[in-house]
Design a protein around this motif. Structure first.
Motif, short mmCIF file in Angstrom:
data_model
loop_
_atom_site.label_atom_id
_atom_site.label_comp_id
_atom_site.label_asym_id
_atom_site.label_seq_id
_atom_site.Cartn_x
_atom_site.Cartn_y
_atom_site.Cartn_z
N MET A 144 -58.39 53.93 0.93
CA MET A 144 -58.39 53.46 0.47
C MET A 144 -59.88 53.33 -0.30
O MET A 144 -60.78 53.20 -1.60
CB MET A 144 -57.49 52.01 -0.21
CG MET A 144 -57.36 51.63 -1.98
SD MET A 144 -56.53 50.33 -2.08
CE MET A 144 -54.52 50.94 -1.27
N VAL A 145 -60.81 51.83 0.46
CA VAL A 145 -62.03 52.13 0.74
C VAL A 145 -63.17 52.77 0.80
O VAL A 145 -64.54 52.90 0.58
CB VAL A 145 -62.05 50.41 0.99
CG1 VAL A 145 -61.02 49.68 0.50
CG2 VAL A 145 -62.13 50.32 2.10
N GLY A 146 -63.25 54.34 1.00
CA GLY A 146 -63.66 55.15 0.70
C GLY A 146 -64.50 55.55 2.74
O GLY A 146 -65.22 56.14 2.52
N LEU A 147 -62.71 55.11 3.52
CA LEU A 147 -63.39 55.29 4.81
C LEU A 147 -62.83 56.24 4.89
O LEU A 147 -61.49 56.35 5.17
CB LEU A 147 -63.85 53.89 5.26
CG LEU A 147 -64.28 53.19 4.48
CD1 LEU A 147 -65.17 52.35 5.73
CD2 LEU A 147 -66.22 53.73 5.20
N ALA A 148 -62.60 56.44 6.10
CA ALA A 148 -62.71 57.78 6.99
C ALA A 148 -61.30 56.97 8.50
O ALA A 148 -61.51 56.08 8.36
CB ALA A 148 -63.20 58.91 7.97
N PRO A 149 -60.35 57.15 8.07
CA PRO A 149 -59.26 56.41 9.35
C PRO A 149 -59.47 56.00 10.37
O PRO A 149 -59.52 55.00 11.52
CB PRO A 149 -58.46 57.51 9.22
CG PRO A 149 -57.59 57.60 8.06
CD PRO A 149 -59.26 58.06 7.76
#
Length: 333
Positions: A144-149
């Motif tokens: 959601m905040v633009g980072l990969a899991p």
């Protein structure tokens, strides 16, 4: 503005701190000294002012991190100062969250990102969520905040300032809050990263129908982000209006000075307002209008009477004897 339209209502909020000087003499620091305003659901309400004016203290008081000295804060119909039990305070914490100014200082350096993001779920949903469900929620928040899991396996020191602030935002969103207090969330970031974080906040607000209290000293960022803006000086709101009216029809001398001091690429700009003297101490504020010691238009009444915040135009509020005097003269004409 009608009260039922508002999700946050502050009435004459005061927050004082007991202090001692170098000689051990007791005193009172009036960080917030009678603030009233309302925030409508879904809007971004800006709070600006110089360092030390009390804006961050007001934000933390709204979060119930500081107990109110006097006044009332009502959030979504609930009185903040009436929260007594731990259960009530925990439930309130899921409704209102905070994005801190310094992303490096607000993340535990000993924990991985996954553990940091799992903490809200463990506190609020300890018995109702399995480890797998929490892990899935963490992946969703990071995306959601633009980072990969995969970032959940990293430590904070392995991430840039912008990435850490995204983690701070993800943590604030974990419990699906209605209100987020953004306490200078981009001031510690590079300009290019500031734009990315601001765009992220705007996208999240639209998707999740969030309400923001956006605290900052950067007038450019506030103008871009906010619907309405309140200007704070030495614990008081001196002007409050829609952002366009505040910038194009500035009424209070302090607001005029703030806006004139904002950086610009206009080399021909000559309307800079330079204030004399320093900001008085909140532990020993001037009598009357707190701004009169620096105001170029101060009148005798300013030294004895503290002006009320009154609506002088449509949804445009100002606390200034000069503005009231001017308005009375215009009405007589």
């Amino acid at each position: 503005m009608e009260a039922q339209e508002s999700i946050v209502v502050l009435e004459n909020v005061k927050k004082y701190f007991d202090i001692r000087d170098s000689k051990g003499k007791k005193g009172t620091l009036k960080a917030v000294d009678g603030v009233s305003f309302q925030i409508k659901k879904g809007e971004t309400f800006g709070l600006v002012g110089e360092s030390g004016c009390g804006k961050s203290t007001l934000g933390k008081t709204l979060l119930n991190l500081f107990p109110i000295t006097e006044g009332s804060i009502c959030i979504d119909g609930q009185e903040v100062n009436q929260l007594k039990s731990r259960k009530e305070k925990v439930a309130f914490g899921s409704k209102v969250q905070l994005v801190f100014q310094d992303p490096s200082a607000c993340l535990n350096p000993r924990n991985r990102i996954g553990a940091i993001l799992a903490e809200p779920f463990k506190i609020h949903h300890k018995s109702s969520m399995s480890k797998q469900e929490i892990d899935q929620k963490i992946d969703e928040l990071l995306t959601m905040v633009g980072l990969a899991p995969e970032y959940k396996h990293r430590y904070p020191h392995e991430m840039s300032g912008g990435q850490k602030q995204r983690i701070g935002i993800a943590r604030a969103l974990a419990l699906n809050p209605e209100i987020i207090i953004c306490d200078e969330p981009v001031s510690a970031l590079d300009v290019s990263i500031q734009a990315q974080v601001i765009n992220l906040l705007e996208d999240l607000q639209e998707k999740m129908e969030l309400t923001y209290l956006f605290i900052s000293h950067d007038l450019g960022v506030v103008y871009h982000m906010c619907d309405r803006i309140a200007v704070m000086y030495l614990g008081n709101i001196v002007e409050l209006a829609d952002k366009k009216a505040l910038y194009e029809d500035t009424l209070h001398p302090y607001t005029q000075a703030l806006i004139s001091a904002a950086p610009t690429i206009d080399l021909e700009k000559t309307d800079r307002v330079v204030l004399k003297g320093d900001v008085p101490s909140p532990s020993n504020p001037p009598k009357g209008c707190k701004f009169h010691t620096r105001c170029p238009y101060a009148m005798p009444v300013c030294e004895t009477e503290n002006p009320e915040l009154l609506e002088v135009k449509d949804n445009h509020f100002v606390a200034c004897h000069l503005c009231k005097k001017t308005l009375r003269e215009e009405i007589r004409k």
